[in-house]
Design a protein around this motif. Structure first.
Motif, PDB file in Angstrom:
ATOM      1  N   PRO A 198       0.947  -3.572  12.696  1.00 49.48           N
ATOM      2  CA  PRO A 198       2.118  -3.736  11.832  1.00 49.48           C
ATOM      3  C   PRO A 198       1.790  -3.446  10.370  1.00 49.48           C
ATOM      4  CG  PRO A 198       1.812  -5.647  13.226  1.00 49.48           C
ATOM      5  CD  PRO A 198       0.607  -4.816  13.394  1.00 49.48           C
ATOM      6  N   SER A 199       2.749  -2.908   9.662  1.00 52.88           N
ATOM      7  CA  SER A 199       2.473  -2.501   8.292  1.00 52.88           C
ATOM      8  C   SER A 199       2.172  -3.698   7.410  1.00 52.88           C
ATOM      9  CB  SER A 199       3.656  -1.715   7.738  1.00 52.88           C
ATOM     10  OG  SER A 199       4.798  -2.505   7.724  1.00 52.88           O
ATOM     11  N   ILE A 200       2.710  -4.872   7.773  1.00 54.11           N
ATOM     12  CA  ILE A 200       2.460  -6.042   6.941  1.00 54.11           C
ATOM     13  C   ILE A 200       0.984  -6.437   7.028  1.00 54.11           C
ATOM     14  CG2 ILE A 200       3.098  -7.671   8.758  1.00 54.11           C
ATOM     15  CD1 ILE A 200       3.899  -8.155   5.095  1.00 54.11           C
ATOM     16  N   VAL A 201       0.342  -6.142   8.173  1.00 52.33           N
ATOM     17  CA  VAL A 201      -1.080  -6.449   8.300  1.00 52.33           C
ATOM     18  C   VAL A 201      -1.893  -5.545   7.368  1.00 52.33           C
ATOM     19  CG1 VAL A 201      -3.040  -6.442   9.872  1.00 52.33           C
ATOM     20  CG2 VAL A 201      -0.853  -7.326  10.628  1.00 52.33           C
ATOM     21  N   TYR A 202      -1.549  -4.239   7.363  1.00 50.34           N
ATOM     22  CA  TYR A 202      -2.183  -3.344   6.389  1.00 50.34           C
ATOM     23  C   TYR A 202      -1.952  -3.875   4.979  1.00 50.34           C
ATOM     24  CZ  TYR A 202      -2.957   0.474   9.695  1.00 50.34           C
ATOM     25  OH  TYR A 202      -3.406   1.241  10.717  1.00 50.34           O
ATOM     26  N   MET A 298       6.222  -2.174   3.622  1.00 49.76           N
ATOM     27  CA  MET A 298       5.548  -3.445   3.391  1.00 49.76           C
ATOM     28  C   MET A 298       4.151  -3.274   2.816  1.00 49.76           C
ATOM     29  SD  MET A 298       7.965  -5.115   3.919  1.00 49.76           S
ATOM     30  CE  MET A 298       7.184  -6.524   3.191  1.00 49.76           C
TER      31      MET A 298
ATOM     32  N   GLY B 792       6.468  -6.425  14.961  1.00 54.30           N
ATOM     33  CA  GLY B 792       5.719  -6.490  13.714  1.00 54.30           C
ATOM     34  C   GLY B 792       6.509  -6.025  12.510  1.00 54.30           C
ATOM     35  N   THR B 794       8.772  -5.945   9.346  1.00 57.71           N
ATOM     36  CA  THR B 794       8.958  -6.956   8.313  1.00 57.71           C
ATOM     37  C   THR B 794      10.112  -6.638   7.374  1.00 57.71           C
ATOM     38  OG1 THR B 794       6.568  -6.939   8.278  1.00 57.71           O
ATOM     39  CG2 THR B 794       7.661  -8.375   6.728  1.00 57.71           C
ATOM     40  N   VAL B 842       3.718 -13.794   7.042  1.00 59.43           N
ATOM     41  CA  VAL B 842       2.635 -13.147   6.301  1.00 59.43           C
ATOM     42  C   VAL B 842       3.141 -12.705   4.927  1.00 59.43           C
ATOM     43  CG1 VAL B 842       0.928 -11.310   6.336  1.00 59.43           C
ATOM     44  CG2 VAL B 842       1.612 -12.380   8.464  1.00 59.43           C
ATOM     45  N   ALA B 861      -1.627 -13.246  10.281  1.00 57.52           N
ATOM     46  CA  ALA B 861      -1.786 -11.815  10.528  1.00 57.52           C
ATOM     47  C   ALA B 861      -2.527 -11.586  11.834  1.00 57.52           C
ATOM     48  CB  ALA B 861      -2.538 -11.161   9.376  1.00 57.52           C
ATOM     49  N   VAL B 868       1.379  -8.088  18.784  1.00 55.27           N
ATOM     50  CA  VAL B 868       1.809  -6.689  18.782  1.00 55.27           C
ATOM     51  C   VAL B 868       0.877  -5.833  19.632  1.00 55.27           C
ATOM     52  CG1 VAL B 868       2.080  -4.673  17.328  1.00 55.27           C
ATOM     53  CG2 VAL B 868       2.949  -6.861  16.571  1.00 55.27           C
TER      54      VAL B 868
END
Lengths: 376, 889
Positions: A198-202, A298, B792, B794, B842, B861, B868
């Protein structure tokens, strides 16, 4: 004329080989659904009971004329999907329209520099309006210029493209031509999983780790385009790899076999046959990857949310500024109504650009497939 | 031509000559410097490290390389594996030798890593240029082309331009001018660029592709060795915000230099020419592929390492619950162990080992759990984690624990039992047309569905009339009676096959065969009746009990035991049977018995869930709450507690979002795909829809959020809400489901449709019973992958769902439904409230700035990534499974 329309409508609703009596129940269901949509649009609180009517009618129809009803339901699904696209387009434009009317070209105003002169922006100040202050985004002062956000999007996208383009092409070559079957079975899903992070993790990694790395390694007090661009490049990489890999794999094996039979090495075959033949497909992959990079929200918002102005000098990759997407994500929460309208303008820009890129990429891909089949 | 033939014969000889060995070694050295360069870039090894500080990590690497290469070499000598590639052998030797040499240098000479890098680059440059010279003066046997080619020339020219600018700018300065006012650095730049191109293009290929490469690598090496760009080096131009430090520039130089050197060495190794260019290009492509995979693994591992401590603080599970979890795993491991193990001798040993390992692991775990139960002592693994309390990091002690608790949650029973029941039912083939027919059986088959229908109807009537209409305690008496009747009938049906097989005339084998019909009818009837009885309990609110003991769970346990005994008898009989047909029947009967037994266990759990009454048997307590404690995932945030709790509201929010979005998008997407592929004429309209959906698929997610805010929010009351989030995510999921379903339906061969149509089947029947089943794997895979993506997502959620930090209450959708006597008749307050979700959780940590807890963010995260990637893994595995099945069957 009227009867022709009626018969066309009947064919659309129940198909050509409908059984007797199905028309009434099918049209009842269709009408009740149309009513549901209308009620939802204008009297949303009453939508549920009307939907109930549709469900009951459909249930009756399912019991009596199953095949016609099934056809109608799939038709409804199609219509709703198309309606979704239409609604998205309409509501985006409709919500952005007041801002267009109020600010018009002021949304692209070039700001002044600290001496009161117009900032250099590719000599575009001849075409674009000139702002009155140094500020470009000041909702309380009524200054809404999206120019810095657009410029930031361009820089981030260029850096991302410089990362994702070459690496993506080489990755695609590796998967399509070099890797053995067993390795391919592992590495292809691995690239897919890379796309799934997910982009929020990046963004969180960028926010927590990379920003401090930048401060040490690049003497930069703040987040920067460079890091955002690199991260977005890694995020766009899987798109480029998978589309380009599809394109290279779809080159008929007869072509490369012919080359190998002439005594060419594998690399000569790749360089002179596969890549040129798949070139348009590869470029479609790069275009789609760039589209993802433009629309990435994000990660960019998390990495550089603090910048506001136009970077100075323009090509300073260590500066920071919000992009179109992160402008929407970070400003929407506490925005006044007129600000929201400007944010919708940003949304319209993104929507038009990315959808346009997708359409171009699809056109290129289709043309390539036709060509490779030999009927161009 | 004759030369080429000579090359062909030397290629198939086993030995490689000195020239090739040195170049392979150079490739090994460039690989080593590439890897160490990455380590230096990530600051794993400091650039300024000297002596043992530098030597130790290098020694570790060297030992690892020696170990890796050594194992392979020993296996090669023993004939276990066969390494035929001289190139791999030489490169591996190069890696080991260069790592050992670097380590020795680091310990012996007092020099920094940066200087070591410089020397490495210089060595590579010398190796490359001497390879070119050796080839040019015919010392080595190569087949170079007349020129390295314009492409290489332009590439080196571009690099030359950059180098010229850097050298000219730093040595001469940007201010001095040559004649006619042309700045000196521009002249140097151009000269360097043109010179590089000329050196590349004009000479023969062996010089043209080694000399420029060596020049570049050598220049980088000199720069780094002389510390012109060294550890403390900084360049901070005033015009831009940032600057450059040696800490990042030196590793980048090393990465670039070793890439170029590796390319040139690979090219020279294969003797230049077409073959050389191939090897050179493959070197670069392979390193790139390895880099991509490394980046992916690094990201996942990094997040896991950062988040796992916090994510599992206070994790504990009761040993008995652990055993229940192990049951399905045991069955799966057993299935895996039963697979064939190949034929070749030593191969089959290894494969058998691989096959039985999971089974052994399950057994070991079960033994540990039983040990915990027997001794009554908690088994724990303590560790510490950091939390942020009032912006101060606080270290908390916690542990992973297996407790001897004897509590089992109902959900665990339902999941484990349900999984096993489904698994065994899928294994169960059929018992049709086997065994004796009897009129009584026909009657039973007719009556049981009616009885089930009657019971359900009675339940609905009781539910509508209320618990006690007109003062008559309807639910207490009638409901209990009906429930009791249903459950007793179920037990009777379960016992009857036991009786039919266990006792009677003839041998047990004959009885098992004759009773096949009885078995299938009674076990299925029993499952149906018990399910109905449990549902009836929920509808009528009755829970018949005898004194303090609830009857239904007892009957369910009796049924479980009876079905288990039956399966056991079948298994025992199976051991003494050789007749293939009889074995098949017995196996099916046994599987059905196991399915029934696990189904009864699941129903037992369902009974507890629906009646809210715990079942206590001695020390064992089966209730609504189990003994699993997982604060991060299963508890809400605790504002003032000693431990901070977790993100349960976000987990619940994400579950509901994904469920709602799929419920909205999957039927629509699949329906539209069916219409577009099966009903509509393929033409302009369908192509247009396809283009539109593809464009919708690549539309930025934040735009969907804007659409939701403009279209959905005003129609749902105006506030951020869960329902709006579901719909927006549904809109995002829709195009992917449509695209993948269309592809899956299109890939069903037309022969299927033609064959069905030729049998006179109508179009809808064909779609329903031929096309859709064949397309189902593709559809399912698409849905799973799409759900993974939206889980995932956001950006749209920030706009329509809101993002809250430290939410203390999970949203209760099921309990939120309320019925009204005015339009819209049914409302759900929970759906129209804002909720937390994993991705927005997050984001909330990020946007909270210093007051957000980074460790909580990492843990969130990590959980998000797990969810995911779990979806992705399941999707990919499903796809591979079905693809293999389609290809081999």
């Amino acid at each position: 004329m009227l009867s022709y329309i009626a018969s066309r409508a009947q064919v659309i609703l129940v198909g050509e080989d409908a059984s007797a009596g199905s028309l009434s129940v099918v049209s009842a269901a269709a009408l009740s659904l149309a009513a549901t949509i209308l009620v939802f649009l204008f009297l949303p609180s009453l939508a549920l009971p009307v939907l109930g009517v549709f469900v009951i009618v459909t249930a009756i129809g399912w019991a009596t004329h199953q095949s016609e009803m099934a056809r109608l339901l799939t038709l409804i699904a199609t219509v709703l999907t198309v309606l979704t696209v239409a609604f998205i387009t309409y509501f985006l434009f409709a919500s952005a329209f007041p801002a267009f009317r109020e600010h018009s070209a002021g949304l692209l105003a070039v700001p002044l520099d600290s001496n009161g002169n117009v900032r250099w922006f590719f000599f575009l100040e001849a075409v674009l309006p000139v702002g009155e202050t140094q500020a470009v985004w000041n909702p309380s002062g009524g200054v809404y210029s999206l120019l810095p956000a657009i410029w930031a999007t361009v820089i981030v996208t260029v850096i991302a493209g410089a990362v994702a383009g070459p690496l993506g092409l080489m990755g695609a070559l590796y998967i399509a031509e070099i890797a053995s079957d067993r390795v391919r079975e592992i590495i292809k899903p691995a690239v897919e999983i890379l796309a799934g992070i997910p982009s929020i993790v990046y963004g969180f990694i960028g926010f927590q780790v990379l920003n401090s790395f930048v401060q040490d390694a690049f003497l930069d007090q703040q987040a920067s385009f460079l890091i955002a661009g690199l991260v977005v490049g890694v995020m766009a990489l899987p798109t480029v790899v998978s589309v380009a890999e599809d394109a290279i794999s779809s080159v008929p094996s007869s072509m490369s076999d012919g080359s190998v039979a002439m005594g060419a090495t594998e690399w000569q075959t790749m360089k002179s046959i596969s890549i040129p033949a798949a070139f348009s497909g590869i470029s479609a992959g790069v275009i789609l990857g760039l589209g993802r990079a433009i629309g990435e929200t994000m990660a960019v918002a998390a990495i550089m949310a603090a910048g506001t102005g136009l970077s100075d000098p323009l090509f300073d990759v260590f500066d920071q500024s919000v992009t179109l997407t992160s402008r929407i994500a970070t400003s929407y929460g506490d925005a006044s109504e007129s600000t929201v309208e400007v944010l919708f303008v940003a949304g319209v820009m993104l929507f038009v650009i990315v959808a346009g890129m997708s359409v171009i990429a699809q056109y290129i891909e289709r043309r390539m497939k036709r060509k490779l089949k030999g009927n161009a | 031509m004759s030369e080429a033939y000579v090359r062909e014969t030397t290629l198939v000889t086993d030995d490689s000559d000195y020239f090739e060995r040195v170049l392979d070694g150079t490739v090994g050295l460039s690989l080593v410097s590439f890897v160490v360069g990455i380590a230096a870039l990530a600051d794993v090894i400091a650039l300024g490290a000297t002596g043992s500080e530098l030597g130790r990590p290098l020694l570790t690497l060297a030992v690892a390389a020696v170990g890796g290469v050594g194992v392979v070499a020993i296996c090669d000598r023993l004939g276990l594996v066969s390494i035929t590639s001289q190139r791999a052998t030489n490169a591996a030797t190069g890696v080991v030798v260069s790592l050992l040499a670097l380590t020795a240098l680091a310990f012996a000479a007092e020099m920094t890593l940066a200087r070591l890098f410089g020397i490495t680059l210089l060595v590579q440059a010398v190796a490359v240029v001497s390879a070119g010279a050796a080839s040019r003066f015919d010392v080595a046997d190569t087949t170079p082309d007349p020129s390295a080619g314009l492409l290489a020339g332009l590439a080196f020219g571009a690099i030359g331009l950059i180098f010229g600018a850097a050298i000219g700018g730093s040595l001469v300065g940007f201010d001095s001018t040559l004649l006619a006012g042309v700045p000196t650095w521009v002249v140097v730049t151009l000269a360097s660029g043109v010179g590089m191109t000329v050196v590349t293009v004009l000479p023969r290929e062996d010089i043209g592709s080694t000399l420029p490469a060596a020049l570049i690598v050598g220049a980088l090496g000199v720069t780094v060795t002389t510390a012109a760009v060294g550890v403390g080096w900084q360049w901070n131009p005033e015009t831009i915000d940032g600057g450059f430090t040696g800490g990042v520039v030196v590793p980048l130089f090393v990465l670039f230099g070793s890439m170029v050197a590796g390319w040139a060495a690979s090219k020279a190794r294969a003797g230049f020419g077409a073959r050389g260019r191939q090897l050179g290009a493959f070197y670069v492509v392979n390193v790139n592929a390895a880099l991509i995979v490394t980046v992916m693994i690094t990201i996942v591992v990094f997040v896991a390492v950062k988040g796992i401590g916090y994510a599992f603080h206070g994790f504990a599970i009761g040993a008995l619950s652990g055993l229940v979890v192990l049951a399905p795993l045991f069955v799966l491991a057993l299935q895996w162990a039963r697979g064939p193990a190949g034929t070749a001798r030593w191969n089959s040993t290894v494969r058998q080992l691989v096959r039985v390992t999971p089974l052994a692991a399950v057994g070991a775990l079960a033994a540990v759990l039983l040990g915990v139960l027997a001794t009554g002592r908690t088994l724990d693994y303590p560790f510490t984690y950091t939390v942020q309390v009032n912006r101060e990091p606080v270290v908390l002690d916690t542990s992973l624990a297996i407790t001897p608790a004897l509590e089992i949650g109902n959900l665990l029973l339902i999941i484990s039992g349900g999984f096993l029941a489904v698994y065994f039912l899928r294994k169960y083939g059929t018992l049709r047309n086997v065994g004796n027919k009897s009129d009584r059986l026909v009657t039973v088959r007719r009556l049981v569905p009616r009885a089930i229908g009657g019971l359900l109807l009675a339940g609905v009537i009781i539910a509508i009339l209320g618990r006690s209409p007109a003062g008559i305690p309807l639910s207490e008496t009638v409901g209990s009676g009906l429930v009791l009747a249903g459950a007793l009938a179920a037990v009777a049906f379960t016992v009857s096959p036991l009786a039919a097989v266990g006792f009677g005339d003839g041998t047990r084998r004959e009885r098992a065969e004759q009773a096949a019909r009885v078995v299938s009818v009674s076990l299925f009837s029993a499952l149906g009746l018990l399910t109905t009885a449990v549902l009836l309990e929920s509808l009528s609110g009755a829970n018949p009990s005898l004194g303090p003991v609830n009857i239904v769970p007892v009957l369910a346990l009796v049924a479980t035991a009876a079905a288990g005994c039956f399966a056991l008898i079948c298994a025992l009989t199976l051991r003494k049977t050789d007749d293939a047909n009889l074995r098949r029947i017995l196996r099916n009967e046994g599987t059905l018995g196991l399915a029934a037994a696990s189904g009864f266990v699941a129903l037992f759990g369902l009974h507890i869930a629906l009646t809210q009454a715990a079942y206590i048997a001695g020390p064992v307590r089966i209730g609504l709450t189990g003994s699993l404690s997982w604060p991060m995932a299963l508890e809400a945030y605790k504002p003032l507690g000693p431990q901070p709790g977790g993100i349960w509201p976000a987990v619940v929010g994400t579950i509901w979002l994904v469920t709602g979005a799929s419920a909205f998008a999957v039927p629509l997407g699949v329906g539209a795909a069916i219409f577009l592929t099966e009903y509509a004429e393929q033409g302009r309209a369908t192509a247009l829809v396809e283009i539109a959906t593809n464009a919708l698929w690549s539309t930025p997610s934040v735009v969907f959020g804007l659409f939701g805010a403009a279209f959905i929010l005003p129609r749902l009351g105006g506030d951020e809400s869960l329902l709006a989030g579901m719909l927006v995510l549904g809109f995002m999921l829709l195009p992917l489901v449509l695209i993948t379903s269309r592809e899956a339906i299109k890939s069903v061969p037309d022969e299927y449709r033609d064959a069905s149509a030729a049998l006179g089947v109508s179009r809808w029947e064909t779609i329903r019973s031929v096309v859709l089943p064949a397309a189902m794997p593709g559809v399912v895979t698409g849905v799973i992958l799409g759900v993974g993506r939206i889980a995932g997502e956001t950006a749209p959620l920030i706009l329509v769902l809101g993002s809250t930090l430290n939410s203390t209450r999970a949203i209760d959708v099921i309990g939120g439904f309320r019925f009204l006597n005015q339009p819209p008749f049914i409302i759900n307050d929970a759906l129209t409230q804002a909720s937390a979700a994993l991705p927005t959780q997050v984001w909330a940590v990020i946007s909270a700035g210093v007051s957000g807890s980074p460790s909580m963010g990492w843990a969130s995260a990590f959980l998000l990534l797990t969810v995911v990637l779990g979806f992705y893994a399941v999707g990919i595995v499903t796809r591979t499974y079905f693809r293999r099945k389609l290809n081999y069957e």
